[in-house]
Design an enzyme around this catalytic site. Structure first.
Site, PDB file in Angstrom:
ATOM      1  N   GLN A 156       0.745  -1.267   0.373  1.00  0.00           N
ATOM      2  CA  GLN A 156      -0.093   0.492   0.214  1.00  0.00           C
ATOM      3  C   GLN A 156       0.811   1.464   0.125  1.00  0.00           C
ATOM      4  O   GLN A 156       0.075   2.032   0.253  1.00  0.00           O
ATOM      5  CB  GLN A 156      -1.183  -0.227   0.780  1.00  0.00           C
ATOM      6  CG  GLN A 156      -2.302  -0.668   1.182  1.00  0.00           C
ATOM      7  CD  GLN A 156      -3.132  -0.618  -0.004  1.00  0.00           C
ATOM      8  OE1 GLN A 156      -3.156   0.498  -0.594  1.00  0.00           O
ATOM      9  NE2 GLN A 156      -3.550  -1.918  -0.763  1.00  0.00           N
ATOM     10  N   SER A 157       1.939   1.333  -0.451  1.00  0.00           N
ATOM     11  CA  SER A 157       3.011   2.055  -0.757  1.00  0.00           C
ATOM     12  C   SER A 157       2.176   3.195  -1.376  1.00  0.00           C
ATOM     13  O   SER A 157       1.967   3.254  -2.737  1.00  0.00           O
ATOM     14  CB  SER A 157       4.045   1.808  -1.315  1.00  0.00           C
ATOM     15  OG  SER A 157       5.002   2.731  -1.496  1.00  0.00           O
ATOM     16  N   ASN A 158       2.538   4.693  -0.531  1.00  0.00           N
ATOM     17  CA  ASN A 158       1.888   5.824  -1.432  1.00  0.00           C
ATOM     18  C   ASN A 158       3.121   6.466  -2.243  1.00  0.00           C
ATOM     19  O   ASN A 158       2.351   7.164  -3.324  1.00  0.00           O
ATOM     20  CB  ASN A 158       1.647   7.301  -0.618  1.00  0.00           C
ATOM     21  CG  ASN A 158       0.909   7.194   0.412  1.00  0.00           C
ATOM     22  OD1 ASN A 158      -0.405   6.286  -0.009  1.00  0.00           O
ATOM     23  ND2 ASN A 158       1.222   6.821   1.907  1.00  0.00           N
ATOM     24  N   CYS A 201       4.895   4.658  -3.748  1.00  0.00           N
ATOM     25  CA  CYS A 201       4.901   3.609  -5.107  1.00  0.00           C
ATOM     26  C   CYS A 201       4.043   4.541  -6.332  1.00  0.00           C
ATOM     27  O   CYS A 201       3.773   3.965  -8.025  1.00  0.00           O
ATOM     28  CB  CYS A 201       4.982   2.140  -5.132  1.00  0.00           C
ATOM     29  SG  CYS A 201       6.253   1.432  -4.562  1.00  0.00           S
TER      30      CYS A 201
END
Ligand SMILES: *Cc1c(COP(=O)(O)O)cnc(C)c1O
Length: 334
Positions: free
Chosen positions: A81-83, A85
């Protein structure tokens, strides 16, 4: 020589991605709910690209560097859930570069939030089940791409290099200008600090702007000591890179790790309370991993009186709102 945005742009390539300046909004109903301190929210959740967030500022300089080096694809890495990325996938799409995202387990919130957007943005997703093998996976990917004659540009976790940090040097200059225009001066700036880039850039930019506000980084997880060291070293590197000519001492690096709860990405009841309070007083949505927990820090310190009633506080909203949807079940249960 004065460090200005224009001077930095002449020396370092920048690829325009963000909607700047981001708004600096008064939050009077939140201030009243906390019994006093004037609170302004710096809306870096509204940087625009692919639903915005703080990484867009860093990516302007990282993309500038990548394109200047002749790169023809981007690689980065983070949690599912990386912002960071998601924003990198957006930047790559806008620049017309293929984007490879190396995403590590646990794979919670599949098909939702940021990972859904990564797919819509056309990124190629590589899931690493054993997160200890992330570095190795990236090395293999770089080697494979090079063997095909490609020129990959690797953006480390959070885009936190001295090049990426330039985004927050400029952000601090921008904030000083906005406060000056309104004859305000802030006593402290609160924000979520995870991979050192935002905080390092802010430290350098605050000095370059001649501002005196205290920078309070609230960590979303992990130990404060390691992050403090990382910030100090990256801030010094960033300062050297732009010729700041002012020393940076360890005491200036404030990292508060009291609001993490059980761990990175794990919701706390205080965080749910903070999200609801800001939503219901200001109509502004915070995320459950970063900005929500940073707001827990500000709320707690205002209630304890550490932050005085007569202070002017800037809360830097670093974005992350798409992650709310990946936490739908937990948020509605809480
Ligand atoms: C990445 C991120 C942060 C932390 O920024 P760093 O530069 O890594 O310290 C804070 N908030 C959100 C929403 C983020 O995505």
């Amino acid at each position: 020589m004065a460090i200005t945005e224009e001077a930095l742009q002449e020396r370092f390539p920048r690829y325009s991605l963000a909607n700047l300046p981001t708004p600096l909004e008064d939050a009077p109903r939140l201030s009243a709910a906390l019994g006093g301190p004037r609170i302004l929210i710096k809306r870096d959740d509204l940087t625009g690209l692919a639903l915005g967030g703080n990484k867009v500022r860093k990516l302007e300089w990282l993309l500038g560097d990548a394109l200047a080096q002749g790169a023809d694809c981007l690689i980065t890495t983070g949690a599912l859930q990386s912002n960071h990325c998601r924003q990198t996938a957006g930047a790559a799409a806008k620049a017309g570069l293929p984007c490879y995202l190396v995403l590590r387990a646990p794979f919670e919130g599949e098909g939702q939030g940021n990972v859904l957007l990564d797919e819509l943005l056309g990124a190629r997703l590589i899931r690493v089940t054993d997160s200890a093998r992330t570095a190795e996976t990236i090395e293999r990917l770089i080697a494979d791409l090079r063997a095909e004659g490609r020129k990959p540009y690797l953006i480390p976790v959070g885009g936190s290099t001295s090049v990426g940090a330039l985004g927050y040097v400029v952000a601090a200059l921008e904030l000083k200008r906005q406060l000056d225009e309104r004859n305000l001066s802030a006593t402290r700036v609160y924000f979520s600090s995870g991979s050192a880039g935002t905080q390092s850039g802010l430290i350098v930019g605050t000095k370059a702007a001649g501002a005196t506000w205290q920078l309070v980084g609230v960590t979303p997880g992990g130990g404060a000591e390691g992050l403090r060291r990382q910030v100090l070293s990256l801030a010094r590197e960033t300062a050297d890179q732009i010729g700041l000519g002012q020393p940076i001492s360890a005491e200036e690096v404030i990292v508060d790790d009291r609001y993490v709860g059980p761990g990175y990405g794990q919701l706390t009841s205080e965080c749910v309370e903070a999200i609801r309070l800001v939503a219901q007083t200001e109509g502004i949505l915070l995320d459950p991993v970063y900005a929500g927990k940073a707001m827990v820090g500000l709320i707690d310190q205002a209630r304890r009186g550490t932050v005085g009633r007569d202070e002017t506080i800037v809360f830097l909203h670093t974005g992350g709102t798409p992650a709310l949807f990946a936490y739908a079940e937990e948020l509605t249960r809480a």
